[in-house]
Scaffold this active site. Sequence first.
Site, PDB file in Angstrom:
ATOM      1  N   CYS A   2       0.846  -1.201   0.000  1.00  0.00           N
ATOM      2  CA  CYS A   2       0.000   0.000   0.000  1.00  0.00           C
ATOM      3  C   CYS A   2       0.877   1.245   0.000  1.00  0.00           C
ATOM      4  O   CYS A   2       2.024   1.223   0.421  1.00  0.00           O
ATOM      5  CB  CYS A   2      -0.877   0.006   1.247  1.00  0.00           C
ATOM      6  SG  CYS A   2      -1.974  -1.404   1.342  1.00  0.00           S
ATOM      7  N   ARG A  27       4.912   0.573  -6.180  1.00  0.00           N
ATOM      8  CA  ARG A  27       4.830  -0.331  -5.028  1.00  0.00           C
ATOM      9  C   ARG A  27       3.860  -1.477  -5.269  1.00  0.00           C
ATOM     10  O   ARG A  27       3.792  -2.418  -4.485  1.00  0.00           O
ATOM     11  CB  ARG A  27       4.398   0.451  -3.776  1.00  0.00           C
ATOM     12  CG  ARG A  27       5.403   1.490  -3.326  1.00  0.00           C
ATOM     13  CD  ARG A  27       4.798   2.472  -2.346  1.00  0.00           C
ATOM     14  NE  ARG A  27       4.410   1.839  -1.096  1.00  0.00           N
ATOM     15  CZ  ARG A  27       5.242   1.655  -0.058  1.00  0.00           C
ATOM     16  NH1 ARG A  27       6.504   2.023  -0.179  1.00  0.00           N
ATOM     17  NH2 ARG A  27       4.848   1.112   1.067  1.00  0.00           N
ATOM     18  N   TRP A  75      -2.813  -2.445  -1.757  1.00  0.00           N
ATOM     19  CA  TRP A  75      -2.419  -3.777  -2.245  1.00  0.00           C
ATOM     20  C   TRP A  75      -3.129  -4.757  -1.321  1.00  0.00           C
ATOM     21  O   TRP A  75      -2.784  -4.876  -0.140  1.00  0.00           O
ATOM     22  CB  TRP A  75      -0.901  -3.930  -2.168  1.00  0.00           C
ATOM     23  CG  TRP A  75      -0.351  -5.109  -2.884  1.00  0.00           C
ATOM     24  CD1 TRP A  75      -0.405  -5.371  -4.224  1.00  0.00           C
ATOM     25  CD2 TRP A  75       0.359  -6.217  -2.316  1.00  0.00           C
ATOM     26  NE1 TRP A  75       0.217  -6.548  -4.516  1.00  0.00           N
ATOM     27  CE2 TRP A  75       0.691  -7.102  -3.383  1.00  0.00           C
ATOM     28  CE3 TRP A  75       0.739  -6.546  -1.039  1.00  0.00           C
ATOM     29  CZ2 TRP A  75       1.399  -8.290  -3.185  1.00  0.00           C
ATOM     30  CZ3 TRP A  75       1.450  -7.736  -0.844  1.00  0.00           C
ATOM     31  CH2 TRP A  75       1.753  -8.599  -1.903  1.00  0.00           C
ATOM     32  N   ASN A 101      -1.316   1.340   6.002  1.00  0.00           N
ATOM     33  CA  ASN A 101      -0.491   0.327   5.351  1.00  0.00           C
ATOM     34  C   ASN A 101      -0.014  -0.600   6.463  1.00  0.00           C
ATOM     35  O   ASN A 101       0.513  -0.149   7.474  1.00  0.00           O
ATOM     36  CB  ASN A 101       0.719   0.963   4.634  1.00  0.00           C
ATOM     37  CG  ASN A 101       1.568  -0.089   3.930  1.00  0.00           C
ATOM     38  OD1 ASN A 101       1.098  -1.197   3.670  1.00  0.00           O
ATOM     39  ND2 ASN A 101       2.817   0.231   3.674  1.00  0.00           N
ATOM     40  N   GLY A 102      -0.233  -1.906   6.291  1.00  0.00           N
ATOM     41  CA  GLY A 102       0.193  -2.863   7.315  1.00  0.00           C
ATOM     42  C   GLY A 102      -0.919  -3.889   7.526  1.00  0.00           C
ATOM     43  O   GLY A 102      -1.833  -4.012   6.733  1.00  0.00           O
ATOM     44  N   GLU A 488      19.542 -15.983 -10.003  1.00  0.00           N
ATOM     45  CA  GLU A 488      19.034 -14.607 -10.221  1.00  0.00           C
ATOM     46  C   GLU A 488      18.474 -14.456 -11.628  1.00  0.00           C
ATOM     47  O   GLU A 488      17.413 -13.857 -11.822  1.00  0.00           O
ATOM     48  CB  GLU A 488      20.157 -13.603  -9.967  1.00  0.00           C
ATOM     49  CG  GLU A 488      19.831 -12.161 -10.277  1.00  0.00           C
ATOM     50  CD  GLU A 488      18.640 -11.605  -9.502  1.00  0.00           C
ATOM     51  OE1 GLU A 488      18.173 -12.272  -8.551  1.00  0.00           O
ATOM     52  OE2 GLU A 488      18.154 -10.524  -9.870  1.00  0.00           O
ATOM     53  N   LYS A 492      14.643 -13.318 -12.397  1.00  0.00           N
ATOM     54  CA  LYS A 492      14.357 -12.164 -13.262  1.00  0.00           C
ATOM     55  C   LYS A 492      13.387 -12.561 -14.357  1.00  0.00           C
ATOM     56  O   LYS A 492      12.387 -11.891 -14.626  1.00  0.00           O
ATOM     57  CB  LYS A 492      15.650 -11.624 -13.870  1.00  0.00           C
ATOM     58  CG  LYS A 492      16.475 -10.826 -12.907  1.00  0.00           C
ATOM     59  CD  LYS A 492      15.962  -9.426 -12.756  1.00  0.00           C
ATOM     60  CE  LYS A 492      15.544  -8.931 -11.408  1.00  0.00           C
ATOM     61  NZ  LYS A 492      15.656  -9.579 -10.208  1.00  0.00           N
ATOM     62  N   GLU A 495       9.810 -13.546 -12.968  1.00  0.00           N
ATOM     63  CA  GLU A 495       9.005 -12.511 -12.283  1.00  0.00           C
ATOM     64  C   GLU A 495       8.540 -11.409 -13.232  1.00  0.00           C
ATOM     65  O   GLU A 495       7.568 -10.718 -12.925  1.00  0.00           O
ATOM     66  CB  GLU A 495       9.758 -11.922 -11.099  1.00  0.00           C
ATOM     67  CG  GLU A 495      10.934 -11.040 -11.451  1.00  0.00           C
ATOM     68  CD  GLU A 495      11.534 -10.391 -10.212  1.00  0.00           C
ATOM     69  OE1 GLU A 495      10.787 -10.071  -9.271  1.00  0.00           O
ATOM     70  OE2 GLU A 495      12.751 -10.210 -10.169  1.00  0.00           O
ATOM     71  N   HIS A 511      21.847 -34.821 -11.334  1.00  0.00           N
ATOM     72  CA  HIS A 511      21.107 -35.407 -10.191  1.00  0.00           C
ATOM     73  C   HIS A 511      19.604 -35.249 -10.355  1.00  0.00           C
ATOM     74  O   HIS A 511      18.867 -35.240  -9.379  1.00  0.00           O
ATOM     75  CB  HIS A 511      21.600 -34.755  -8.900  1.00  0.00           C
ATOM     76  CG  HIS A 511      23.052 -34.986  -8.649  1.00  0.00           C
ATOM     77  ND1 HIS A 511      23.563 -36.200  -8.246  1.00  0.00           N
ATOM     78  CD2 HIS A 511      24.119 -34.169  -8.826  1.00  0.00           C
ATOM     79  CE1 HIS A 511      24.886 -36.120  -8.152  1.00  0.00           C
ATOM     80  NE2 HIS A 511      25.243 -34.885  -8.499  1.00  0.00           N
ATOM     81  N   LYS A 610       6.954  -3.977  -4.808  1.00  0.00           N
ATOM     82  CA  LYS A 610       8.365  -3.608  -4.732  1.00  0.00           C
ATOM     83  C   LYS A 610       8.941  -3.913  -3.356  1.00  0.00           C
ATOM     84  O   LYS A 610      10.077  -4.328  -3.237  1.00  0.00           O
ATOM     85  CB  LYS A 610       8.545  -2.107  -5.023  1.00  0.00           C
ATOM     86  CG  LYS A 610       9.999  -1.645  -4.997  1.00  0.00           C
ATOM     87  CD  LYS A 610      10.841  -2.359  -6.015  1.00  0.00           C
ATOM     88  CE  LYS A 610      12.307  -2.004  -5.915  1.00  0.00           C
ATOM     89  NZ  LYS A 610      13.147  -2.849  -6.807  1.00  0.00           N
TER      90      LYS A 610
HETATM   91  C1  AGP Z   1      13.645  -8.747  -6.855  1.00  0.00           C
HETATM   92  O1  AGP Z   1      13.675  -8.781  -8.284  1.00  0.00           O
HETATM   93  C2  AGP Z   1      12.363  -9.242  -6.341  1.00  0.00           C
HETATM   94  N1  AGP Z   1      11.326  -8.369  -6.787  1.00  0.00           N
HETATM   95  C3  AGP Z   1      12.275  -9.586  -4.877  1.00  0.00           C
HETATM   96  O2  AGP Z   1      12.694 -10.922  -4.811  1.00  0.00           O
HETATM   97  C4  AGP Z   1      13.116  -8.763  -3.853  1.00  0.00           C
HETATM   98  O3  AGP Z   1      14.482  -8.984  -4.084  1.00  0.00           O
HETATM   99  C5  AGP Z   1      12.777  -9.267  -2.437  1.00  0.00           C
HETATM  100  O4  AGP Z   1      11.415  -9.030  -2.200  1.00  0.00           O
HETATM  101  C6  AGP Z   1      13.624  -8.614  -1.353  1.00  0.00           C
HETATM  102  O5  AGP Z   1      13.365  -7.236  -1.305  1.00  0.00           O
HETATM  103  P1  AGP Z   1      14.372  -6.306  -0.459  1.00  0.00           P
HETATM  104  O6  AGP Z   1      15.721  -6.413  -1.108  1.00  0.00           O
HETATM  105  O7  AGP Z   1      13.787  -4.933  -0.546  1.00  0.00           O
HETATM  106  O8  AGP Z   1      14.400  -6.837   0.952  1.00  0.00           O
END
Ligand code: AGP
Length: 615
Positions: A2, A27, A75, A101-102, A488, A492, A495, A511, A610
């Site tokens: 949020c 966000r 959100w 927010n929370g 990674e 990427k 996501e 394996h 985010k």
């Molecule tokens: C990154 O591409 C992702 N969107 C997600 O995994 C992110 O790295 C993770 O939520 C951790 O966020 P932070 O680094 O703000 O703690």
Amino acid sequence: MCGIVGYVGGRRVVPVILEGLRRLEYRGYDSAGIVYLEEGQLVKRRAAGKLSELEALVEDSLLAPSHIGLGHTRWATHGAPTTENAHPHSDCTGNLVVVHNGIIENYHSLREDLVGKGHHFRSETDTEVLAHLIEETLASTGELVAAIRQALARVEGSYALGVLWTGLPDTLVAVRNHSPLVLGVGANGGSFLASDIPALLPFTNQVIFLDDREMAILSATGQSFYSLDSATPLVKEIQTIDWNAAMAEKGGFRHFMLKEIFEQPQAILNTVCGRIDLEEGVVDLTETGLTPEVLAGIDRIFLVACGTSWHAALVAKYWIEQWAEIPVEVDIASEFRYRKLLINERTLTIAISQSGETADTLAGIRRAKKLGSRILTICNVVGSTMTREADGVVYTHAGPEIGVASTKAFTAQLAALFLFTLYLGQQKKILSSETIRELGQALIDIATVIERELPRLQQEIASLIDHYYDGHDFLFVGRGLNFPIALEGALKLKEISYIHAEGYAAGELKHGPIALIDKDMPVFAIVPQDGVYQKSISNVEEIKARSGRLILLGTEGDAHLRTISDVVITLPRVHEQMNPILYTIPAQLLAYEIATRRGCDVDQPRNLAKSVTVE
Ligand code: AGP
């Protein structure tokens, strides 16, 4: 997550709130709302969907003569993303509204109690409970701040809260507890409230961070601060943010993500500069508070993070054990926070987080702290919760990362972690100044290499995605320092393009995963000429033998690669320790180009936020 925006001051409030909400869109949200006070009445507009839905509703209010209001992007955590569940939420009288927010963890019992007292609820949200709780106490005290304090005394959970009441028409009240809130101080008066810095930047770069269990009373002429737990006024420091509004814009790139991929050289340099003296071969990270004496008392390091930041932790494990010779354990934060932890005062726990607000990581370091561990945070956001709860902080100076998929923050984390590794080795007196100079130079040089190679890499990768963009599966493999980069690359791709992808240690294929290899399976293989090159080549030969569709990433001049696959992307030979940073770039570009070709919302992928400030 949020997003909250609030304003009281000399400007017309509706345009200010809408602009602030636009800057928080990154966000992730699924509905939005606004409320402002006009002629003693609260005017509330809410809409499910994107912010444009709300803007259409308030088109006729842009010139409303109101100067105080709140806005929110939601959100959904409790209740579907509907208009009725969108914030702001009102009490029974309609004279008091809240944005939040929370998560209110005990909202069920509170709601039952309030319904029993005659309150009628209009939404399914946990947030609405707050409005009725405050109303309940306000009815008897007539004093808003006291009513908010008493109401929150009954609340369990996390909240960043904005409150507006017709009985106090020139005042906003903000409260923070385990959910970020930052205030803006207008140059010519006026007070701003937001969940994150970008919402303030169009109006001010003078900010004040609220800490947990702190309250702010905002008016057009100033701000006052109190603890939730006592009426003693607090003095809060104003900080200057050196991000301007333009930085948080796209700067001519099609997406924030692409802009941020191209900002990586600068993010790395900004993170390193001022912290290493190549002449002397000395690293200065005194901000960590890790003096030789303190370090002498550390016999183990835990690295705790989520998602992409966890991948940075995996790389750091190799570096720290190699160059600082301290045992390192890496934990996914959501696992770390619930398992038995053999942690004590001889443990250093390092949280790695772009946002500094990730609930699981935050909970993890709080647990480690309780067990006696010293806490360090590697973070990109000044004043974020994790940075204010740690014993020391190493900031990555990557600037605002707006794209939900982390790119420049990741490579800046790697730069900070490598620098930190050198610092540990230096403080433990096991790294000579010559070695520090050599490795420090390699780190600085990698920024130049990436700057030079980015345009070519983007072009080469864009030219080959015709064969891959409509796929359903993808494998990424790497060895040693590059195994986390395979993870990674997979994250990427999945996501932002929604293609299923998995990263594996190359040696792990036999394996089980090798059963997946056939002529339809693309495999992105990281095979630089490093210490495990021959082993990596054996792995890709195994893939080739099973008709896997190999994309090979290797070292310039390695002619052998083309005997294995027709699709080869080469990168300059750099110090082997820098390969994880360098080989991340093509992995990011592959994900970006494929996702863009698939028409995906690259900057705000579906279902993602985010900063995951709820568990
Ligand atoms: C990154 O591409 C992702 N969107 C997600 O995994 C992110 O790295 C993770 O939520 C951790 O966020 P932070 O680094 O703000 O703690």
